[in-house]
Design an enzyme around this catalytic site. Structure first.
Site, short mmCIF file in Angstrom:
data_model
loop_
_atom_site.label_atom_id
_atom_site.label_comp_id
_atom_site.label_asym_id
_atom_site.label_seq_id
_atom_site.Cartn_x
_atom_site.Cartn_y
_atom_site.Cartn_z
CG ASP A 15 -1.80 1.15 1.36
OD1 ASP A 15 -1.69 2.09 0.55
OD2 ASP A 15 -2.63 1.13 2.28
CB ILE A 16 1.63 3.79 -2.63
CG1 ILE A 16 2.89 4.60 -2.96
CG2 ILE A 16 0.37 4.64 -2.76
CD1 ILE A 16 3.04 4.95 -4.42
CG ASN A 29 -9.69 12.72 -10.99
OD1 ASN A 29 -9.74 13.93 -10.73
ND2 ASN A 29 -10.29 11.81 -10.24
N GLY A 37 -9.20 4.19 -6.32
CA GLY A 37 -7.86 3.61 -6.43
C GLY A 37 -6.85 4.28 -5.52
CB VAL A 38 -3.31 5.38 -6.12
CG1 VAL A 38 -2.17 5.84 -5.26
CG2 VAL A 38 -2.89 4.17 -6.89
CG ASP A 39 -7.03 10.64 -6.43
OD1 ASP A 39 -6.36 11.28 -5.62
OD2 ASP A 39 -7.80 11.15 -7.26
CB SER A 128 -2.37 5.16 -16.81
OG SER A 128 -2.56 6.55 -16.96
N GLY A 130 -4.93 1.15 -13.64
CA GLY A 130 -6.14 0.72 -12.94
C GLY A 130 -7.37 1.17 -13.72
CE1 TYR A 132 -8.82 8.05 -15.12
CE2 TYR A 132 -6.70 9.05 -15.56
CZ TYR A 132 -8.00 9.16 -15.11
OH TYR A 132 -8.47 10.37 -14.63
P1 ADP Z 1 -5.49 5.16 -12.71
O1 ADP Z 1 -6.82 5.86 -12.64
O2 ADP Z 1 -4.35 6.10 -13.04
O3 ADP Z 1 -5.53 3.93 -13.57
P2 ADP Z 1 -5.78 3.63 -10.23
O4 ADP Z 1 -5.64 4.17 -8.86
O5 ADP Z 1 -7.15 3.19 -10.67
O6 ADP Z 1 -5.17 4.76 -11.20
O7 ADP Z 1 -4.80 2.43 -10.43
C1 ADP Z 1 -3.41 2.54 -10.62
C2 ADP Z 1 -2.71 1.36 -9.99
O8 ADP Z 1 -2.62 1.57 -8.58
C3 ADP Z 1 -3.41 0.03 -10.17
O9 ADP Z 1 -2.44 -0.91 -10.62
C4 ADP Z 1 -3.91 -0.33 -8.77
O10 ADP Z 1 -3.84 -1.72 -8.53
C5 ADP Z 1 -2.91 0.38 -7.88
N1 ADP Z 1 -3.34 0.73 -6.52
C6 ADP Z 1 -4.59 0.93 -6.02
N2 ADP Z 1 -4.53 1.27 -4.71
C7 ADP Z 1 -3.22 1.29 -4.37
C8 ADP Z 1 -2.50 1.57 -3.15
N3 ADP Z 1 -3.12 1.88 -2.00
N4 ADP Z 1 -1.13 1.50 -3.18
C9 ADP Z 1 -0.47 1.19 -4.33
N5 ADP Z 1 -1.10 0.92 -5.49
C10 ADP Z 1 -2.45 0.97 -5.52
#
Ligand code: ADP
Length: 187
Positions: A15-16, A29, A37-39, A128, A130, A132
Site C-alpha cells: 500500500d503506497i 485525475n 484507487g490510489v487517489d 494509469s 487501474g 484508466y
Molecule cells: P489510474 O486511474 O491512473 O488507472 P488507479 O488508482 O485506478 O489509477 O490504479 C493505478 C494502480 O494503482 C493500479 O495498478 C492499482 O492496482 C494500484 N493501486 C490501487 N490502490 C493502491 C495503493 N493503495 N497502493 C499502491 N497501489 C495501488
C-alpha cells in the site's frame, strides 16, 4: 522488494500510503478533487489537508484542471511522506492518442517536481493501469525505460526510486518485462 538497479531502483508490492519516502506520487485525475484507487487511498490516509491544498492548486494554478502528463505537489498531510506529487496519466483508448508519450510525461513531470523540491526518495504507483485501463505490459516497458534512464543519468537530488504495485502479480509482470528487456541487474 526487488532491487532492479542496486541502491537506486526498487519495486515492491504493498500500500503506497504506508511507504516512507520524501515524496509519494498520486495517480490523480484532472479535477484533483479525489477519486478511487490510489487517489482515494492517499486522500483517506493523508487526511483533509491534502484535499484543501488540491483545491488551492485548482484555484491558483490549474483552474481548468491538471492536464494529463503534468504533475503538481501538495502537502502529504498525515502520510509518512513529506510531499504528495499529483500526476494525471492518460486514459487508455487505443494507443494512438498519445497515451505512451503521456504516460512517460507523467513520470518525468513527477520526477522533475520531486527534484525541484529536493526530494531524495520518491515512491510511484503504476499510473494509469487501474481505472484508466493502460495495458500493464506496455506500461511496464515505458516506466522501466523512463525511470531507469532518470535514476542513472540525471537524478538531481533523487537517490532512490520505489515503484509500488498493489498486487504481487503486477510486480511479477513488471520484473519479468524488465528481464525480457535485458535490464534486470540482480539474480
Ligand atoms: P489510474 O486511474 O491512473 O488507472 P488507479 O488508482 O485506478 O489509477 O490504479 C493505478 C494502480 O494503482 C493500479 O495498478 C492499482 O492496482 C494500484 N493501486 C490501487 N490502490 C493502491 C495503493 N493503495 N497502493 C499502491 N497501489 C495501488
Amino acid at each position: 522488494m526487488t532491487e532492479l538497479i542496486p541502491e537506486k531502483f526498487y519495486v515492491c508490492t504493498g500500500d503506497i500510503t504506508k511507504i516512507q519516502a520524501d515524496a509519494v506520487v498520486n495517480a490523480a485525475n484532472s479535477s484533483l478533487l479525489g477519486g478511487g484507487g490510489v487517489d482515494g487511498a492517499i486522500h483517506a490516509a493523508g487526511g483533509r489537508t491534502i484535499l484543501a491544498a488540491c483545491r488551492q492548486l485548482r484555484e491558483i494554478r490549474y483552474p481548468d484542471g491538471l492536464p494529463p502528463g503534468a504533475a503538481a505537489a501538495t502537502t502529504a498531510g498525515r502520510l509518512r511522506a513529506t510531499w504528495v506529487i499529483h500526476t494525471v496519466g492518460p486514459v487508455w483508448k487505443d494507443g494512438t492518442r498519445g497515451e505512451p508519450e503521456l504516460l512517460e510525461s507523467a513520470y518525468r513531470s513527477s520526477t522533475a517536481e520531486a527534484q525541484r523540491l529536493g526530494c531524495g526518495t520518491v515512491a510511484f504507483p503504476a499510473v494509469s493501469t487501474g481505472a484508466y485501463g493502460f495495458p500493464k505490459k506496455l506500461a511496464a516497458e515505458i516506466v522501466w525505460r523512463t525511470l531507469s534512464e532518470i535514476i542513472t543519468e540525471n537524478p538531481g537530488s533523487i537517490r532512490k526510486i520505489y515503484l509500488v504495485f498493489f498486487a504481487a502479480k503486477d510486480e511479477e509482470l513488471f520484473v519479468k518485462t524488465v528481464r525480457s528487456l535485458g535490464g534486470y541487474a540482480c539474480p
